[in-house]
Design a protein around this motif. Structure first.
Motif, PDB file in Angstrom:
ATOM      1  N   GLU A  39       0.811  -1.226   0.000  1.00  0.00           N
ATOM      2  CA  GLU A  39       0.000   0.000   0.000  1.00  0.00           C
ATOM      3  C   GLU A  39       0.841   1.272   0.000  1.00  0.00           C
ATOM      4  OE1 GLU A  39      -2.556  -0.051   3.373  1.00  0.00           O
ATOM      5  OE2 GLU A  39      -3.761  -1.756   2.661  1.00  0.00           O
ATOM      6  N   ARG A  40       2.173   1.132   0.036  1.00  0.00           N
ATOM      7  CA  ARG A  40       3.035   2.299   0.279  1.00  0.00           C
ATOM      8  C   ARG A  40       4.001   2.575  -0.859  1.00  0.00           C
ATOM      9  NH1 ARG A  40       0.954   5.262   4.508  1.00  0.00           N
ATOM     10  NH2 ARG A  40      -0.422   3.772   5.530  1.00  0.00           N
ATOM     11  N   THR A 131      -8.574  10.420  -4.706  1.00  0.00           N
ATOM     12  CA  THR A 131      -8.351   9.184  -3.949  1.00  0.00           C
ATOM     13  C   THR A 131      -8.670   9.334  -2.466  1.00  0.00           C
ATOM     14  OG1 THR A 131      -6.014   9.809  -3.842  1.00  0.00           O
ATOM     15  CG2 THR A 131      -6.644   8.213  -5.533  1.00  0.00           C
ATOM     16  N   THR A 132      -8.827  10.570  -1.982  1.00  0.00           N
ATOM     17  CA  THR A 132      -9.275  10.827  -0.607  1.00  0.00           C
ATOM     18  C   THR A 132     -10.364  11.877  -0.689  1.00  0.00           C
ATOM     19  OG1 THR A 132      -7.078  10.383   0.299  1.00  0.00           O
ATOM     20  CG2 THR A 132      -8.612  11.592   1.704  1.00  0.00           C
ATOM     21  N   ASP A 348      -0.129  11.151   5.335  1.00  0.00           N
ATOM     22  CA  ASP A 348       0.092   9.917   4.564  1.00  0.00           C
ATOM     23  C   ASP A 348      -0.397  10.025   3.134  1.00  0.00           C
ATOM     24  OD1 ASP A 348      -2.547  10.099   5.579  1.00  0.00           O
ATOM     25  OD2 ASP A 348      -2.853   7.939   5.269  1.00  0.00           O
ATOM     26  N   ARG A 357       1.102   6.788   1.434  1.00  0.00           N
ATOM     27  CA  ARG A 357       0.185   5.827   0.832  1.00  0.00           C
ATOM     28  C   ARG A 357       0.299   5.937  -0.687  1.00  0.00           C
ATOM     29  NH1 ARG A 357      -6.170   5.757   2.414  1.00  0.00           N
ATOM     30  NH2 ARG A 357      -6.402   6.994   0.533  1.00  0.00           N
ATOM     31  N   ASP A 359      -1.232   6.435  -3.389  1.00  0.00           N
ATOM     32  CA  ASP A 359      -2.389   7.017  -4.073  1.00  0.00           C
ATOM     33  C   ASP A 359      -1.853   7.907  -5.177  1.00  0.00           C
ATOM     34  OD1 ASP A 359      -3.813   5.845  -2.024  1.00  0.00           O
ATOM     35  OD2 ASP A 359      -4.577   7.722  -1.187  1.00  0.00           O
ATOM     36  N   ARG A 385      -5.091   3.534  -5.709  1.00  0.00           N
ATOM     37  CA  ARG A 385      -5.360   3.893  -4.319  1.00  0.00           C
ATOM     38  C   ARG A 385      -4.801   2.761  -3.443  1.00  0.00           C
ATOM     39  NH1 ARG A 385     -11.164   6.002  -2.912  1.00  0.00           N
ATOM     40  NH2 ARG A 385     -11.765   3.867  -3.426  1.00  0.00           N
ATOM     41  N   ALA A 386      -3.974   3.145  -2.485  1.00  0.00           N
ATOM     42  CA  ALA A 386      -3.302   2.191  -1.605  1.00  0.00           C
ATOM     43  C   ALA A 386      -2.625   1.082  -2.413  1.00  0.00           C
ATOM     44  CB  ALA A 386      -4.274   1.604  -0.584  1.00  0.00           C
TER      45      ALA A 386
END
Length: 391
Positions: A39-40, A131-132, A348, A357, A359, A385-386
């Motif tokens: 995820e990173r 994405t957020t 993040d 993250r 994203d 995303r992630a």
């Protein structure tokens, strides 16, 4: 066990890490690579120096930037306000109820209808690189309807805001003090478990400075962090109150005194600008240049809502900010990514550097500048995303 992927042959990589690349706020790296593990993000740098990975993906000489962080939206609603918009844009009088129209439709809708509409708009935003996404209640205005809005939103995003104080509920229009008591009492108790934030529309015709202070202070006592709709339609106490209460964000910021600008520049509160609202109401643009030159932190968001800014497109807002609010393309892209993250007090997301993250957005263009240079063109070619490609 996660596998690592290197995205190589990136023409321009926006990292938002000033220690990388050209050492600008965007941390631009030309001919770049980005390595994702699970995820990173685990590495960002020049393509020629990319470490060995399990998988490789050729970006084809296109730009990559952090996923957009949209820190202000109102997506739990039902109904449609086309007629209101059409009348406004046609210069005709229109007497229907504005926010109240949406409140009536939202109260009448089923959970399934509200959730389907929410999911549709979130998917629409995701396809355009968001994405957020933060979203608010505020179209229920009863204990039951506000808490259900937040419960539905919390199933889809971690960034949920209690906005019982959007307007005074129609049935208590003659007794605003009773409505403030409800918002800070029984309604807050029911809503706090589902939310991270509390918001209030501090404006003539909605809630004054004293009411807004009481509402945000009560929310803070329940563990919710303040944000505020401030200084949109007129000069007022909203921005000063936001800074005083360490609100994460003061949103709209269209009518600012020099003291308001100074307060934003000296505090930790982000000025979130929402150009879709000015575009959709033919209102005066917020002066981003004035805020940036003073040293304030600026975010850009869509304010996606059915009444005054029915857009989920951050690229559209980037283009408006560059064309009409005095921002450079670099500043607007930063505001729509790292700025949005700052408005949500997140470290993040909104950047692409080791530990963040994964994203990210792949543009069908060699540079992030094309978001403003080619307005209205669907440039988003891929969204992760992630660490998972989702669009």
């Amino acid at each position: 066990m996660s596998s690592s992927t290197a995205i190589t042959n990136i023409a321009t990589l926006v990292t938002n890490d000033p220690s990388l690349g050209d050492n600008s706020p965007l941390g631009l790296i030309q001919d770049a690579a980005l390595v994702i593990d699970g995820e990173r993000v685990v590495w960002a740098g020049e393509s020629s120096k990319a470490p060995a990975t399990d998988n490789r993906l050729d970006a084809g000489g296109k730009a990559v930037l952090p996923g957009f962080v949209d820190s202000h939206s109102h997506l739990v609603f039902a109904g449609d306000r086309t007629a209101e918009f059409n009348a406004r844009m046609s210069g005709r009088a229109y007497s229907a109820g504005g926010i109240r129209t949406t409140v009536a439709a939202t109260r009448a809708a089923s959970d399934a209808e509200l959730e389907a509409n929410l999911a549709r708009h979130l998917a629409e935003a995701l396809r355009q690189g968001t994405t957020t996404m933060e979203t608010k209640s505020g179209y229920g205005l009863t204990v039951e309807d506000e808490s259900r809005a937040l419960r539905l939103a919390a199933a889809h995003t971690a960034e949920v805001t209690y906005l019982g104080a959007h307007i005074v509920a129609p049935e208590l229009a003659e007794d605003p003090a009773a409505y403030v008591a409800l918002v800070t009492g029984e309604m807050l108790d029911a809503c706090a478990p589902h939310a991270r934030w509390i918001d209030v529309f501090c404006e003539k015709g909605a809630f004054d400075g004293d009411q807004a202070r009481a509402i945000l202070t009560a929310g803070r006592a329940k563990g919710l962090h303040p944000r505020i709709h401030a200084n949109q339609l007129s000069y007022g106490p909203g921005v000063q109150l936001a800074v005083e209460l360490d609100a994460a964000s003061a949103d709209h910021c269209t009518h600012l005194t020099d003291a308001d600008v100074d307060a934003l520049a000296s505090g930790n509160t982000v000025a979130t600008l929402l150009p879709g609202a000015e575009f959709s109401t033919r209102a005066e643009w917020p002066d981003a240049r004035r805020l940036l030159d003073a040293g304030a932190t600026v975010a850009l968001s869509t304010d996606c809502n059915p009444g005054s800014s029915y857009t989920s497109s951050v690229p559209f807002c980037v283009a408006l900010a560059v064309r009409d609010m005095g921002m450079t393309p670099d500043e607007a892209v930063w505001a729509a990514t790292a700025g949005g993250a700052a408005a949500l007090r997140r470290t993040d997301v909104g950047r692409l550097t080791s530990g963040s993250r994964a994203d990210l957005v792949l543009l069908d263009a060699p540079s992030h500048v094309h978001l403003a240079y080619r307005p209205g063109v669907p440039l988003v070619e891929g969204v992760w995303r992630a660490g998972i490609r989702v669009a």
